[in-house]
Motif scaffolding. Structure first.
Motif, PDB file in Angstrom:
ATOM      1  N   ALA A  63       0.530  -7.785   2.557  1.00 21.81           N
ATOM      2  CA  ALA A  63      -0.832  -7.731   1.460  1.00 21.81           C
ATOM      3  C   ALA A  63      -0.556  -8.616   0.086  1.00 21.81           C
ATOM      4  N   VAL A  64      -1.507  -9.433  -0.210  1.00 26.28           N
ATOM      5  CA  VAL A  64      -1.328 -10.046  -1.648  1.00 26.28           C
ATOM      6  C   VAL A  64      -2.058  -9.046  -2.495  1.00 26.28           C
ATOM      7  N   ILE A  65      -1.545  -8.584  -3.649  1.00 29.87           N
ATOM      8  CA  ILE A  65      -2.178  -7.677  -4.326  1.00 29.87           C
ATOM      9  C   ILE A  65      -2.668  -8.346  -5.832  1.00 29.87           C
ATOM     10  N   ASP A  66      -3.994  -8.148  -6.211  1.00 25.66           N
ATOM     11  CA  ASP A  66      -4.472  -8.401  -7.663  1.00 25.66           C
ATOM     12  C   ASP A  66      -3.554  -7.885  -8.653  1.00 25.66           C
ATOM     13  N   THR A  67      -3.369  -8.416  -9.777  1.00 33.23           N
ATOM     14  CA  THR A  67      -2.787  -8.190 -10.840  1.00 33.23           C
ATOM     15  C   THR A  67      -3.244  -6.807 -11.563  1.00 33.23           C
ATOM     16  N   ASN A  68      -4.601  -6.879 -11.312  1.00 30.71           N
ATOM     17  CA  ASN A  68      -5.374  -5.418 -11.944  1.00 30.71           C
ATOM     18  C   ASN A  68      -5.101  -4.271 -11.114  1.00 30.71           C
ATOM     19  N   GLY A  69      -4.782  -4.675  -9.823  1.00 30.73           N
ATOM     20  CA  GLY A  69      -4.672  -3.509  -9.159  1.00 30.73           C
ATOM     21  C   GLY A  69      -3.166  -2.778  -9.291  1.00 30.73           C
ATOM     22  N   LEU A  70      -2.267  -3.967  -9.606  1.00 28.93           N
ATOM     23  CA  LEU A  70      -0.976  -3.474 -10.093  1.00 28.93           C
ATOM     24  C   LEU A  70      -0.906  -2.896 -11.287  1.00 28.93           C
ATOM     25  N   LEU A  71      -1.553  -3.327 -12.256  1.00 23.59           N
ATOM     26  CA  LEU A  71      -1.759  -2.610 -13.452  1.00 23.59           C
ATOM     27  C   LEU A  71      -2.387  -1.022 -13.390  1.00 23.59           C
ATOM     28  N   SER A  72      -3.184  -1.074 -12.566  1.00 24.18           N
ATOM     29  CA  SER A  72      -3.883   0.299 -12.338  1.00 24.18           C
ATOM     30  C   SER A  72      -3.200   1.355 -11.543  1.00 24.18           C
ATOM     31  N   SER A  73      -2.086   0.894 -10.783  1.00 26.77           N
ATOM     32  CA  SER A  73      -1.259   1.619  -9.974  1.00 26.77           C
ATOM     33  C   SER A  73      -0.153   2.167 -10.789  1.00 26.77           C
ATOM     34  N   ILE A  74       0.372   1.442 -11.870  1.00 30.17           N
ATOM     35  CA  ILE A  74       1.476   1.979 -12.525  1.00 30.17           C
ATOM     36  C   ILE A  74       1.614   3.145 -13.375  1.00 30.17           C
ATOM     37  N   PRO A  75       0.555   3.641 -14.286  1.00 28.49           N
ATOM     38  CA  PRO A  75       0.654   4.812 -14.810  1.00 28.49           C
ATOM     39  C   PRO A  75       0.099   6.042 -13.797  1.00 28.49           C
ATOM     40  N   LYS A  76       0.896   7.210 -14.022  1.00 30.44           N
ATOM     41  CA  LYS A  76       0.865   8.232 -13.026  1.00 30.44           C
ATOM     42  C   LYS A  76      -0.603   8.721 -12.855  1.00 30.44           C
ATOM     43  N   ASN A  77      -1.332   8.475 -13.921  1.00 31.35           N
ATOM     44  CA  ASN A  77      -2.859   9.038 -13.673  1.00 31.35           C
ATOM     45  C   ASN A  77      -3.643   7.837 -13.473  1.00 31.35           C
ATOM     46  N   ALA A 128      -1.809 -15.817  -0.249  1.00 30.98           N
ATOM     47  CA  ALA A 128      -2.500 -14.958   0.946  1.00 30.98           C
ATOM     48  C   ALA A 128      -2.396 -15.974   2.213  1.00 30.98           C
ATOM     49  N   ILE A 129      -3.063 -17.284   2.164  1.00 31.11           N
ATOM     50  CA  ILE A 129      -3.002 -18.092   3.204  1.00 31.11           C
ATOM     51  C   ILE A 129      -1.824 -18.762   4.081  1.00 31.11           C
ATOM     52  N   GLY A 130      -1.024 -18.968   2.795  1.00 34.73           N
ATOM     53  CA  GLY A 130       0.491 -19.619   3.252  1.00 34.73           C
ATOM     54  C   GLY A 130       1.434 -18.460   4.035  1.00 34.73           C
ATOM     55  N   ALA A 131       1.393 -17.401   3.486  1.00 37.48           N
ATOM     56  CA  ALA A 131       2.068 -16.208   3.970  1.00 37.48           C
ATOM     57  C   ALA A 131       1.503 -15.618   5.138  1.00 37.48           C
ATOM     58  N   ASN A 132       0.430 -15.905   5.472  1.00 43.98           N
ATOM     59  CA  ASN A 132      -0.451 -15.339   6.524  1.00 43.98           C
ATOM     60  C   ASN A 132      -0.564 -13.792   6.620  1.00 43.98           C
ATOM     61  N   VAL A 133      -0.763 -13.434   5.396  1.00 41.16           N
ATOM     62  CA  VAL A 133      -1.241 -11.723   5.127  1.00 41.16           C
ATOM     63  C   VAL A 133      -2.204 -11.192   5.768  1.00 41.16           C
ATOM     64  N   ASP A 134      -2.118 -10.031   5.969  1.00 41.20           N
ATOM     65  CA  ASP A 134      -3.304  -9.243   6.762  1.00 41.20           C
ATOM     66  C   ASP A 134      -4.665  -9.139   5.605  1.00 41.20           C
ATOM     67  N   TYR A 135      -4.141  -9.007   4.488  1.00 41.59           N
ATOM     68  CA  TYR A 135      -5.127  -8.520   3.411  1.00 41.59           C
ATOM     69  C   TYR A 135      -4.651  -9.263   2.026  1.00 41.59           C
ATOM     70  N   ARG A 136      -5.838  -9.858   1.425  1.00 43.39           N
ATOM     71  CA  ARG A 136      -5.826 -10.326  -0.041  1.00 43.39           C
ATOM     72  C   ARG A 136      -6.646  -9.072  -0.686  1.00 43.39           C
TER      73      ARG A 136
END
Length: 139
Positions: free
Chosen positions: A4-18, A96-104
């Motif tokens: 999967a290729v993950i959006d920057t906002n997703g990364l940001l929201s996954s960092i804090p423990k809460n 996402a296209i080039g790496a032939n990921v399962d999900y963007r």
């Protein structure tokens, strides 16, 4: 394994423990998917994490992302230029296209607008974070 290729906002929201998407970080640590990124994506991650959380947090996140066995770097050789409303998001689609990921994985409306194009070529498997969570829970 799911890629999967993950959006920057997703990364940001996954960092804090809460954080609202902490489950994403936890799933990554449990090696439930391969996190795919390009140099352009990782540069954006660095800039935004540094701005939002500071250099120490950026170093921690990068040490995890760059040394984990379930990451993959992919450098797109072609620029598709599909995201007309926000060309800065093209780097995620190209990867996402080039790496032939399962999900963007994104909640970004500019990228999700690509789902409205009938018979989009190349096809891009775009899902929201909640849809991706369901995919991971069902594997």
């Amino acid at each position: 394994m799911i890629k999967a290729v993950i959006d920057t906002n997703g990364l940001l929201s996954s960092i804090p423990k809460n954080g609202s998407l902490r489950w994403l970080y936890d799933a990554f640590i449990r090696e439930e998917f391969v996190w795919v990124f390009s140099n352009e994506i990782i540069s954006e991650y660095a800039e935004i994490i540094n701005r939002e959380f500071g250099p120490q947090a950026m170093e921690i996140v990068f040490s995890i992302l760059l040394t984990s066995v379930n990451t993959q770097r992919y450098e797109p050789s072609y620029k598709w230029q599909l995201v007309f409303d926000d060309p800065d998001d093209d780097k995620f689609v190209d990867c996402a296209i080039g790496a032939n990921v399962d999900y963007r994985v994104t909640n970004d409306r500019h990228i999700r607008n690509l789902l409205k194009i009938p018979e989009l070529f190349p096809p891009i498997p775009i899902v929201t974070f909640e849809e991706f969570r369901t995919v991971l829970n069902n594997q």
